[in-house]
Scaffold this active site. Structure first.
Site, PDB file in Angstrom:
ATOM      1  N   LYS A   1      -2.954   2.372  -2.769  1.00 31.44           N
ATOM      2  CA  LYS A   1      -4.110   2.924  -2.068  1.00 31.44           C
ATOM      3  C   LYS A   1      -3.760   3.376  -0.665  1.00 31.44           C
ATOM      4  CE  LYS A   1      -6.104  -1.100   0.053  1.00 31.44           C
ATOM      5  NZ  LYS A   1      -7.353  -1.647   0.476  1.00 31.44           N
TER       6      LYS A   1
ATOM      7  N   ASP B   1       0.844  -1.193   0.000  1.00 31.37           N
ATOM      8  CA  ASP B   1       0.000   0.000   0.000  1.00 31.37           C
ATOM      9  C   ASP B   1       0.882   1.247   0.000  1.00 31.37           C
ATOM     10  OD1 ASP B   1      -2.290  -1.402  -0.030  1.00 31.37           O
ATOM     11  OD2 ASP B   1      -2.811  -1.121   2.079  1.00 31.37           O
TER      12      ASP B   1
ATOM     13  N   MET C   1      -7.926   7.895   9.531  1.00 32.18           N
ATOM     14  CA  MET C   1      -8.439   8.562   8.318  1.00 32.18           C
ATOM     15  C   MET C   1      -9.339   9.728   8.709  1.00 32.18           C
ATOM     16  SD  MET C   1      -9.188   5.217   6.009  1.00 32.18           S
ATOM     17  CE  MET C   1      -9.574   4.119   7.362  1.00 32.18           C
TER      18      MET C   1
END
Ligand code: SAH
Length: 459
Positions: free
Chosen positions: A265, A243, A378
């Site tokens: 990602k 990632d 996030m």
């Protein structure tokens, strides 16, 4: 079932037989296969029994049984072929504490001896509770024919080989290896040994060619926070699919020949679709590669792990998980705080700022409880949304909130603020790296100072 079959440990234990005729001989032939200490009590013992005594395979007492003769015996056989004498000795043995069998007297016996097929250490016991001795004999004959006479030898040599066979993965792979071995026609010890070595080589080779997937946690960024297992996986990888958040220093540790593929990602915002990533993982594994799917932090935390596992399962690709240190653990360490604290919070929540549908909704009421601690992953883009929701649910605007960018990395930054000021503080800071937001936690020094301040205000 009136009788429960068990295999009794007799090595070094006493077994006593009363009687010296045919019935006693039949039992002794079986018992001599064990490693029990045998005693025969008989006034008139058959010559075979006397010979076994001479060879010191058993102890012979030349008289009829007396009280105490069966002390410390695990098992006792009354085999005098005389009902009255058997009843007498059975009673004595019973008082001495032994389990008693009276030959041909099911009713008064505490245990019975099954029909046996002996391929020591493989032993098949057949019982019909005395109901069908003819059937028991027929079954015995059938099994005798079916089991190779060399099975015992194979099992003994196989047992010594077990540690080596552990090189194969537990479960199906190992079972297939043993099934292959026991299907072999083997005559000698040397042949058995050779068959095991060759078969293990064959199975390990097949295994190596098969390919598998390790779903590995790369930790928060500091290579020293990798697990040993993650390092080993990187050392052995043919293909590494990583990632965007995985630190370059960690990618450096992969085997030099490994093919490095970016899944590009970050969190829930993939630039390569999840389907394409699944396809990448599965196709490489199916081509026989050892695939390391490298995810930041711990792969089980907001990592879309299940989708990748399901893709492996659907294609019959073997997979395993290697856990990692999640960013909340690294971030809280940098604050000098702990995630839970007696008297403050008995639980901690790992929540995500946004999910596939946009800003993620949560149980705001619970989060609004005093002392609550939440690690918000996030959370950069959704900070204003979270701030609004929490204030709306009555959280004090002065509640500490700390943002840790690039936790455990050389460019780590800590923004200590409070809920009321989370935005615009966060936007103004222009963070470019991954960041974790803690609700209810401040760096240790700041928290201690605030508490001191509160105490002074009270006094
Ligand atoms: N599986 C990861 C989380 C993946 S979601 C883990 O266990 O950490 C991605 C989010 O993790 C980022 O948006 C950020 O909130 C957090 N994150 C990952 N690495 C981080 C780091 N080094 N410092 C701070 N936050 C990080």
């Amino acid at each position: 079932m009136k009788h429960f079959p068990i295999f009794m440990a007799l090595e070094g234990h006493r077994v006593v037989v009363s009687g010296g005729g045919e019935a006693a001989l039949a039992k002794l032939r079986l018992l001599l296969k064990t490693e029990a200490r045998l005693t025969v009590i008989a006034a008139n013992a058959a010559p075979e029994i006397a010979a076994w005594a001479d060879e010191e395979r058993l102890t012979l007492i030349n008289r009829s049984m007396e009280a105490g003769d069966a002390l410390c015996a695990r098992l006792f056989y009354a085999a005098n072929e005389d009902d009255a004498e058997d009843a007498r000795v059975a009673d004595l043995a019973h008082r001495d504490g032994a389990l008693v069998n009276i030959v041909d007297n099911l009713e008064d016996s505490q245990f019975i001896t099954p029909a046996m097929v002996d391929r020591d250490p493989v032993v098949v016991a057949i019982g019909t509770e005395g109901a069908a001795p003819v059937l028991a004999r027929a079954i015995k004959k059938d099994i005798e024919e079916r089991l190779s006479p060399r099975l015992g030898l194979m099992a003994r040599i196989g047992k010594a080989f077990r540690a080596k066979a552990d090189a194969l993965p537990f479960g199906l792979k190992r079972r297939e290896f043993w099934a292959d071995y026991y299907n072999k026609d083997i005559a000698t010890e040397a042949q058995a040994q050779e068959a095991l070595d060759t078969l293990l080589g064959k199975h390990l080779n097949a295994q190596a060619k098969e390919g598998h997937v390790e779903l590995v946690g790369a930790g928060p960024g500091d290579p020293d926070l990798l697990t040993m297992k993650a390092r080993k996986a990187l050392d052995a990888a043919d293909v590494v699919i990583y990632d965007r958040l995985v630190a370059p220093e960690i990618l450096e540790l992969a085997r030099r020949e490994a093919v490095m593929l970016s899944a590009g990602k970050e969190g829930f915002g993939p630039s390569v679709t999840q389907d394409a990533i699944n396809e990448m993982i599965v196709s490489h594994a199916r081509a026989g590669a050892h695939v390391v799917r490298l995810k930041s932090g711990d792969p089980t935390v907001f990592g879309r792990l299940d989708e990748e596992i399901e893709a492996c399962e659907a294609s019959g690709v073997a997979w395993s998980i290697v856990p990692g240190i999640t960013s909340a653990s690294a971030a809280v360490a940098s604050l000098g705080q702990s995630l839970t604290k007696r008297g403050r919070n008995s639980g901690v929540r790992f929540i995500t700022g946004h999910d596939t549908k946009g800003f993620a909704d949560h149980d705001w009421k619970t989060l609004a409880r005093e002392g609550e601690v939440a690690a918000i992953y996030m959370g950069k883009k959704s900070a204003r949304f979270i701030q609004g929701r929490l204030l709306m649910h009555g959280v004090d605007a002065a509640t500490p909130v700390t943002v840790i960018e690039n936790a455990s990395r050389p460019n780590q930054r800590i923004l200590a603020t409070c809920l009321g000021e989370l935005e615009p503080t966060l936007s103004d800071a222009n963070l470019s790296g991954p960041a974790l937001v803690f609700l209810g936690l401040a760096p240790r020094a700041a928290m201690a100072a605030a508490q001191q301040h509160e105490l002074e205000a009270v006094s």
